[in-house]
Design a protein around this motif. Structure first.
Motif, mmCIF file in Angstrom:
data_model
loop_
_atom_site.group_PDB
_atom_site.id
_atom_site.type_symbol
_atom_site.label_atom_id
_atom_site.label_comp_id
_atom_site.label_asym_id
_atom_site.label_seq_id
_atom_site.Cartn_x
_atom_site.Cartn_y
_atom_site.Cartn_z
ATOM 1 N N TYR A 1 1.812 -5.721 13.200
ATOM 2 C CA TYR A 1 1.018 -4.520 12.952
ATOM 3 C C TYR A 1 -0.067 -4.303 14.018
ATOM 4 C CZ TYR A 1 2.969 -3.944 8.226
ATOM 5 O OH TYR A 1 3.811 -3.735 7.163
ATOM 6 N N GLU B 1 7.637 3.518 3.463
ATOM 7 C CA GLU B 1 8.022 4.759 4.126
ATOM 8 C C GLU B 1 9.415 5.273 3.768
ATOM 9 O OE1 GLU B 1 7.578 1.718 5.398
ATOM 10 O OE2 GLU B 1 8.895 1.305 7.084
ATOM 11 N N GLY C 1 0.847 -1.190 0.000
ATOM 12 C CA GLY C 1 0.000 0.000 0.000
ATOM 13 C C GLY C 1 0.880 1.236 0.000
HETATM 14 N N1 BES Z 1 7.061 -0.820 5.706
HETATM 15 C C1 BES Z 1 5.830 -1.373 5.301
HETATM 16 C C2 BES Z 1 5.935 -2.234 4.077
HETATM 17 C C3 BES Z 1 6.876 -3.408 4.203
HETATM 18 C C4 BES Z 1 6.989 -4.142 5.365
HETATM 19 C C5 BES Z 1 7.632 -3.779 3.117
HETATM 20 C C6 BES Z 1 7.879 -5.219 5.436
HETATM 21 C C7 BES Z 1 8.498 -4.858 3.183
HETATM 22 C C8 BES Z 1 8.626 -5.573 4.352
HETATM 23 C C9 BES Z 1 4.778 -0.283 5.071
HETATM 24 O O1 BES Z 1 4.874 0.784 5.949
HETATM 25 C C10 BES Z 1 3.436 -0.875 5.334
HETATM 26 O O2 BES Z 1 3.226 -1.279 6.433
HETATM 27 N N2 BES Z 1 2.550 -0.900 4.363
HETATM 28 C C11 BES Z 1 1.198 -1.369 4.550
HETATM 29 C C12 BES Z 1 0.329 -0.175 4.897
HETATM 30 C C13 BES Z 1 -0.841 -0.463 5.756
HETATM 31 C C14 BES Z 1 -0.574 -1.246 6.986
HETATM 32 C C15 BES Z 1 -1.520 0.835 6.115
HETATM 33 C C16 BES Z 1 0.735 -2.042 3.275
HETATM 34 O O3 BES Z 1 1.483 -2.096 2.318
HETATM 35 O O4 BES Z 1 -0.364 -2.533 3.228
#
Ligand code: BES
Ligand code: ZN
Length: 630
Positions: free
Chosen positions: A408, A294, A291
């Protein structure tokens, strides 16, 4: 027996700061990161570490190769070897020195399918500069090279990187551990019709020669180094924020993300100054597997966020929140991933509450909690039932396995529960001090627990089962419950339908999709029974246009319900959706439902659709779906 000893162990282990379930529970405090090791990196960063890296990059779209030199500036040391991480890279040569470069010997160790290989470079005592000449290969997992038809404009190719968790080593030879923070600079050459952007200070316009220089002066972990190249323009939204997107999307972006400046102010009001000067977004093509991501100063965002009604803005709140939790204070290892994501989901929700009110924040939290319950059940049945502990044990595993609702949502509920016990004022003061006192550092779960004890629990005489939350599976009993009247109403409507009532009676006679927010529709769809006859589902669909027009978050839940209900009518829409969208969490659960389905032909449909769709997926999503289909 374990249960009997929990209270004693809790007391003991909070003070000596180690895991009660771990055999290495010795009297050695792990407060200093030196005594912690990151099992996902080969690097010897505790002996010699990169302090700054300069990248010379030539991005070649014809060959789909980046030709690079990674110029590492090292800390002073007397060791004779420096070890870097690499995966799927071709190394040409390695030299030592700044102005007068001399070639040196190196070895590449055995390749591990997850970690890649150690790249061991012979150095001299006092070596300050190590220059690695390399090029990327087809095996480069971080890079997504897109042909023009996969972009919005369909005229130009596009490239972006995804570093987290351990993919940076597949486009830069580097000490790829979050335990080491570095500053970086880069000179990047791209085709003149494209612009290059990084997680650094960025150009506002294209350069006529396609040459760009970048500086990131704040020290960051390697997973936050990011590059994107494409036909994009900048739309400023406020003084310190804006959006890069393909020109076709600029207008929609300025509408969807109009709240950016206010959001930054709101976040600063809660946990103090935003430390990265600029907060821009870049809207990537649909293949982007997340989604949002960061990357500092330049959050990567999925185009599915452009819902047209600002209803998916919480993802931006989430990525902004990472500017404190994750980017400023970083998980030391991927076992501590909840310190990044749990804190971020908590902070995201606080931002949402301040921006849009308590009701909206609660709606978000309830949907998250539903996801958490589903994940806990899945994890319980899995090969790794221990994965529902906050502190993970990912040694010999892919750190991506930690990207679940545990880090999360359980992480966020840990903090919400604490907040409820301590009171918001005290809790905010504690978290603000936590971010300030650990700014630009990395932290382990154990150090956090120690900090929690000395700064919050002990001084306030509070008994809190932190260790149960962190080192035990499942959800502790004291977890707070959040309710939402609006979601309950939607669920009641679904229950009536499940009970055999007509779908659109009385109060719902004139309902339109726009009358309820995304999460309300999710709650409704999730409550509908898979036992419902196909005709009822189709009646709902024809009135609310869920298969055709709903936003991706709703569609995902809707398609899963229809697969479970054996309704094939939605298939063409589902197929189009799976081909267009590469966001992992959205598509993974649909593929999973198809694989689990008892209906003849569903699994074959999943396999055939994946074959058509996979060229539009990033490596991260592709490998996850391959795993699901196995
Ligand atoms: N940092 C993460 C994405 C990520 C985590 C990439 C671990 C690779 C390994 C990003 O901040 C995230 O959490 N994205 C979520 C957003 C949602 C929880 C609001 C997503 O992609 O769905
Ligand atoms: Zn996140």
């Amino acid at each position: 027996m374990k249960n009997i000893f929990i209270p004693i162990l809790l007391v003991l282990c909070t003070t000596i700061s180690c895991t009660p379930t771990d055999e290495q529970c010795v009297n050695e405090p792990l407060a200093k990161n030196d005594s912690v090791s990151d099992s996902h990196s080969y690097s010897n960063h505790s002996e010699i570490r990169t302090t700054h890296i300069h990248l010379d990059l030539d991005v070649n779209f014809e060959e789909k190769i980046i030709y690079g030199v990674a110029r590492h500036q090292m800390s002073s040391s007397t060791v004779s070897k420096a070890i870097f991480d690499m995966k799927g890279l071709d190394i040409q040569k390695i030299t030592l020195g700044k102005n007068n470069e001399l070639e040196t010997d190196y070895t590449i160790g055995k390749t591990d399918p997850i970690k890649g290989s150690p790249l061991t470079v012979n150095i001299n005592p006092g070596t300050e500069y190590i220059n690695i000449y390399y090029q990327t290969t087809k095996e480069t997992e971080a890079l997504d090279w897109l042909s023009p038809e996969l972009t919005a404009g369909k005229k130009h190719p596009y490239l972006y990187t995804q570093g987290q968790a351990i993919l940076t080593r597949s486009w830069i030879p580097i000490q790829d551990t979050p335990m080491n923070r570095i500053t970086y600079s880069a000179d990047v050459k791209v085709p003149t019709e494209l612009i290059a952007l990084m997680s650094a200070d960025n150009p506002k316009e294209k350069d006529s020669e396609g040459r760009y220089h970048f500086e990131m002066k704040q020290a960051i972990p390697a997973y936050l180094i990011a590059l994107v190249v494409g036909d994009m323009e900048y739309t400023s939204i406020g003084k310190y924020s804006g959006v890069y997107s393909e020109p076709e999307l600029s207008k929609q972006c300025s509408y969807e993300f109009v709240d950016l400046p206010k959001m930054i102010n709101v976040a600063e009001d809660i946990y103090g100054e935003y430390r990265w000067d600029q907060f821009d977004l870049v809207i990537l093509p649909y293949s982007f597997p997340f989604g949002g991501m960061e990357n500092p100063r330049l959050t990567f965002a999925n185009p599915t966020l452009i819902a047209g009604d600002r209803s998916l803005i919480s993802v931006i709140a989430h990525e902004l929140a990472h500017s404190w939790s994750g980017n400023l204070v970083t998980n030391a290892t991927w076992n501590d991933f909840w310190l990044n994501e749990g804190f971020t989901v908590y902070f995201e929700n606080r931002i949402m509450e301040k921006m849009y009110g308590k009701e909206i924040a609660e709606i978000n939290a309830v949907i998250e909690y539903q996801d958490l319950l589903t994940s806990i059940e899945t994890i319980k049945q899995s090969e790794h039932p221990e994965d529902s502990q906050l502190k993970l044990q990912l040694k010999h595993r892919n750190p991506d396995d930690g990207m679940t609702d545990i880090a999360y949502v359980k992480g966020a509920f840990f903090l919400r529960t604490l907040e409820r016990i301590v009171g918001r004022t005290k809790f905010d003061e504690f978290l603000k001090n936590y971010f300030d006192s650990h700014a630009f550092e990395t932290i382990t779960t154990e150090s956090f627990v120690q900090y929690l004890n000395t700064e919050l629990l002990t001084p306030n005489n509070i008994d809190f089962n932190a260790n149960e939350w962190i080192y035990h599976a499942g959800i502790p009993e004291n977890c707070i419950q959040i309710h939402s009247k609006r979601l309950t109403e939607m669920e009641a409507w679904a229950s009536e339908i499940n009970g055999g009532n007509a779908v659109f009676t009385n109060e719902y006679k004139n309902i339109k999709r726009a009358d309820r927010v995304t999460q309300e529709w999710q709650a409704f769809v999730r409550k509908l029974s898979p036992e419902l006859p196909t005709e009822v589902l189709n009646e709902i669909d024809s009135k609310l246009k869920l298969s055709e027009e709903a936003n991706p978050a709703i569609k995902s839940d809707w398609f899963i319900l229809n697969v479970n209900a054996g309704n094939k009518t939605i298939r063409p829409f589902m197929e189009a959706y799976l081909i267009k969208i590469g966001r992992r969490w959205y598509i993974e659960s649909i593929y999973q439902a198809l694989v689990d389905s008892k209906l003849k032909g569903d699994k074959e449909f999943a396999i055939a659709t994946f074959e058509k769709a996979k060229r539009g997926y990033h490596f991260v999503s592709k490998s996850t779906i391959e795993e699901v289909l196995k």
